[in-house]
Design a protein around this motif. Structure first.
Motif, mmCIF file in Angstrom:
data_model
loop_
_atom_site.group_PDB
_atom_site.id
_atom_site.type_symbol
_atom_site.label_atom_id
_atom_site.label_comp_id
_atom_site.label_asym_id
_atom_site.label_seq_id
_atom_site.Cartn_x
_atom_site.Cartn_y
_atom_site.Cartn_z
ATOM 1 N N ASN B 151 -12.288 15.774 -22.619
ATOM 2 C CA ASN B 151 -11.817 16.738 -21.629
ATOM 3 C C ASN B 151 -11.876 18.146 -22.217
ATOM 4 O O ASN B 151 -11.095 18.492 -23.097
ATOM 5 C CB ASN B 151 -10.381 16.398 -21.210
ATOM 6 N N LEU B 165 -15.543 22.912 -16.343
ATOM 7 C CA LEU B 165 -14.670 21.812 -16.724
ATOM 8 C C LEU B 165 -15.471 20.532 -16.959
ATOM 9 O O LEU B 165 -16.211 20.106 -16.073
ATOM 10 C CB LEU B 165 -13.649 21.524 -15.616
ATOM 11 N N LEU B 167 -14.477 16.784 -17.496
ATOM 12 C CA LEU B 167 -13.294 15.916 -17.439
ATOM 13 C C LEU B 167 -13.732 14.457 -17.522
ATOM 14 O O LEU B 167 -14.669 14.050 -16.829
ATOM 15 C CB LEU B 167 -12.520 16.161 -16.141
ATOM 16 N N ASN B 168 -13.072 13.713 -18.375
ATOM 17 C CA ASN B 168 -13.458 12.320 -18.629
ATOM 18 C C ASN B 168 -14.949 12.208 -18.925
ATOM 19 O O ASN B 168 -15.623 11.278 -18.467
ATOM 20 C CB ASN B 168 -13.062 11.431 -17.441
ATOM 21 N N LEU B 269 -4.119 20.059 -16.915
ATOM 22 C CA LEU B 269 -5.230 19.148 -17.236
ATOM 23 C C LEU B 269 -5.073 18.401 -18.557
ATOM 24 O O LEU B 269 -5.822 17.456 -18.812
ATOM 25 C CB LEU B 269 -6.556 19.915 -17.247
ATOM 26 N N ASN B 270 -4.131 18.835 -19.410
ATOM 27 C CA ASN B 270 -3.932 18.159 -20.704
ATOM 28 C C ASN B 270 -5.281 17.848 -21.371
ATOM 29 O O ASN B 270 -5.600 16.697 -21.654
ATOM 30 C CB ASN B 270 -3.115 16.873 -20.459
ATOM 31 N N PRO B 271 -6.082 18.891 -21.609
ATOM 32 C CA PRO B 271 -7.421 18.648 -22.172
ATOM 33 C C PRO B 271 -7.400 18.489 -23.683
ATOM 34 O O PRO B 271 -6.394 18.762 -24.333
ATOM 35 C CB PRO B 271 -8.180 19.917 -21.781
ATOM 36 N N ASP B 272 -8.550 18.062 -24.231
ATOM 37 C CA ASP B 272 -8.716 18.015 -25.690
ATOM 38 C C ASP B 272 -8.892 19.413 -26.254
ATOM 39 O O ASP B 272 -8.463 19.690 -27.365
ATOM 40 C CB ASP B 272 -9.984 17.231 -26.050
ATOM 41 N N VAL B 303 1.582 18.110 -25.468
ATOM 42 C CA VAL B 303 0.339 18.717 -24.988
ATOM 43 C C VAL B 303 -0.311 19.550 -26.095
ATOM 44 O O VAL B 303 -1.522 19.503 -26.296
ATOM 45 C CB VAL B 303 0.604 19.572 -23.730
ATOM 46 N N ARG B 306 -2.328 17.758 -29.285
ATOM 47 C CA ARG B 306 -3.669 17.183 -29.108
ATOM 48 C C ARG B 306 -4.682 18.246 -28.698
ATOM 49 O O ARG B 306 -5.819 17.917 -28.370
ATOM 50 C CB ARG B 306 -3.626 16.107 -28.022
#
Lengths: 331, 331
Positions: B151, B165, B167-168, B269-272, B303, B306
């Motif tokens: 992400n 973006l 995502l996944n 979005l709690n992304p990487d 959050v 990560r």
């Protein structure tokens, strides 16, 4: 069946397979709240039966409470032997893949609980563990206001503001299963501090208590003394409907704050719809009309024209239906 | 090959198939900008060759410019006969599925252009048409700073602020292919109006011109007269590195504004990772250090722990590499 398969046309076969895979499965949804654990049996979005709520505080620690959940499921299985899975939504952070509850801040003793493993072992059924706001989003996406859409942002407005994202038809959870925290997003870089010290956190403006506090202040400015209890979102909605200008102004301001966050999310995700549930959504047109005006004023035509801002279909039953659907869809 | 297949173990076969499907394909990336159209040949993230840029204004309308693109691709095919696809990134709104350009506000005559259909017909190659910020995001995700993550939120900071973006592990485009407009998100519900009347639009605070204007003002407050040309992000970075306190303060403020938007996206979005490119990112630690402090101060531990905030790997070549990769990955 196989004889039929040899003779039937590919088109009929496809239709048959589609019907089979879409035939609703029966599953249990468990809505695990700080006060009550609510259980129900669902099939294809229909809530067939709800069980007596379990008072969360009556059980000392996870093992006893999970035992009670399993006992309730066993009871429901007597009437619904086709129950194929259990979905549990919890008010806190989970590891979805492992069905592991990291911590429930409002439920003593719930820290590092392998809920999926224990409940699965006790019942012999597949178990899905999800965050409660995600379950609500899934209920609305699968069977509620967002049915048939692809990209849905769900908000639940109450004491805090929770959110869940369905993107490209799938639950989006984020890297640490912590996505969707709309209430923590900032609407003012110099604004009020949220729970994590985050300046301008939306829920510090549009949480139930904050709306009441803001209304008390607006009345005070007009030399009218009101208590917080007289300014709940429900009572402010009643006052506005009865023609109270101050109450109406409060809703317009709430719409401005909420609309700021919603438009930012719309710029970022370009979704089909926002689905808004919880107490604030009960105010109906009082909130939705100014909210739509605000969001439109903040967006390009391209993003706005494809966007819907909808009240949630479900209220209290959203958790049970969403968790049951997540479980049925996963097996 | 087939004899080998009959004798090889399933494990070896699987490894072989994986290698084959992962073996880099050769494709053309076209970075369509308002001033130049830049072309290059890529393989597995490597830019093998760039062609002379085409001055966009030299061609009167889409047909002539697409004709020139096709001629350039034909020339590149002589040296690289294994070119398997073309990816074009455009500075505006596209319909990704149909490769249709809705409108390019900075390129006269580009309105309702079926770019994929025309360029595909002229070259006989599969064509992918994408928004330029999405292509940059894909370059960073596939071969750049975000490689190996799931992400990734990419930002390109310049005159405006674009975003893309992943995502996944997939490009997320939104309902109308308009997702990722991070520069339009609000950081202040009562703030400066953006291009669409959207109050508090991030790019009205952290666009190149706005940073310069803000610096001029900060110097003026200290009774130092500077022009906008003396306050470009590049010059402010040089000044800060040379020990200029006002310049350093300007970067801290830019970090506060940018960090507000980034933390909001992180909550949602709690992304990487966030991957940041463009002129502002060139300021290095001057922007990344206060930015990381700001974002950490606005997030929960879960959050933040990560999350990575990274400078982009690519700069000017991001468009060519990203578009080439999108095309190669699509065929």
């Amino acid at each position: 069946m196989f004889a039929l398969a040899r003779e039937a046309s590919p088109r009929i076969l496809r239709a048959l397979l589609l019907t089979m895979s879409d035939s609703p499965r029966t599953s249990v949804g468990i809505d695990f709240g700080g006060t009550f654990v609510k259980l129900g049996v669902c099939r294809g979005g229909d809530l067939l039966e709800t069980d007596e709520p379990i008072p969360t505080a009556d059980f000392n620690g996870p093992a006893a409470l999970i035992g009670e959940m399993a006992a309730r499921v066993a009871k429901l299985q007597q009437k619904y032997p086709d129950i194929c899975a259990i979905g549990v939504g919890v008010p806190g952070l989970v590891d979805f893949e492992h069905g592991f509850v990291h911590i429930l801040t409002n439920v003593p003793g719930w820290k590092h609980v392998p809920l999926k493993a224990i409940l699965g072992e006790r019942t012999g059924l597949p178990v899905v563990v999800e965050n409660d706001a995600n379950a609500m989003a899934w209920a609305e996406f699968r069977y509620g206001a967002g049915r048939g859409l692809q990209n849905v942002v769900a908000l639940t407005m109450g004491t805090g503001i929770g959110g869940g994202l369905v993107l490209n038809g799938k639950m989006y959870r984020g890297t640490g299963c912590a996505a969707g925290e709309i209430g923590q997003m900032s609407i003012d870089c110099d604004g009020k501090a949220g729970h994590y010290g985050n300046l301008g956190a939306l829920e510090k403006y549009t949480g139930n208590k904050e709306i009441a506090e803001h209304a008390v202040q607006r009345y005070a400015e007009a030399h009218i003394t009101k208590t917080l209890e007289e300014c709940t979102p429900k009572k402010i909605a009643e006052a506005a409907k009865a023609g109270d200008d101050i109450a109406r102004q409060v809703w317009d301001e709430v719409a401005d704050w909420l609309g700021t966050a919603i438009s930012s999310i719309a710029w970022l995700l370009n979704p089909d719809a926002f689905v808004i549930g919880g107490g604030v959504a009960q105010a109906g047109d009082l909130i939705f009309d100014p909210l739509k005006r605000k969001v439109q004023s903040m967006l390009s035509t391209v993003v706005w024209e494809r966007l819907q801002i909808l009240p949630a279909k479900y209220s209290n039953e959203a958790g049970i239906i969403g968790n049951a659907a997540l479980a049925a869809d996963a097996v």
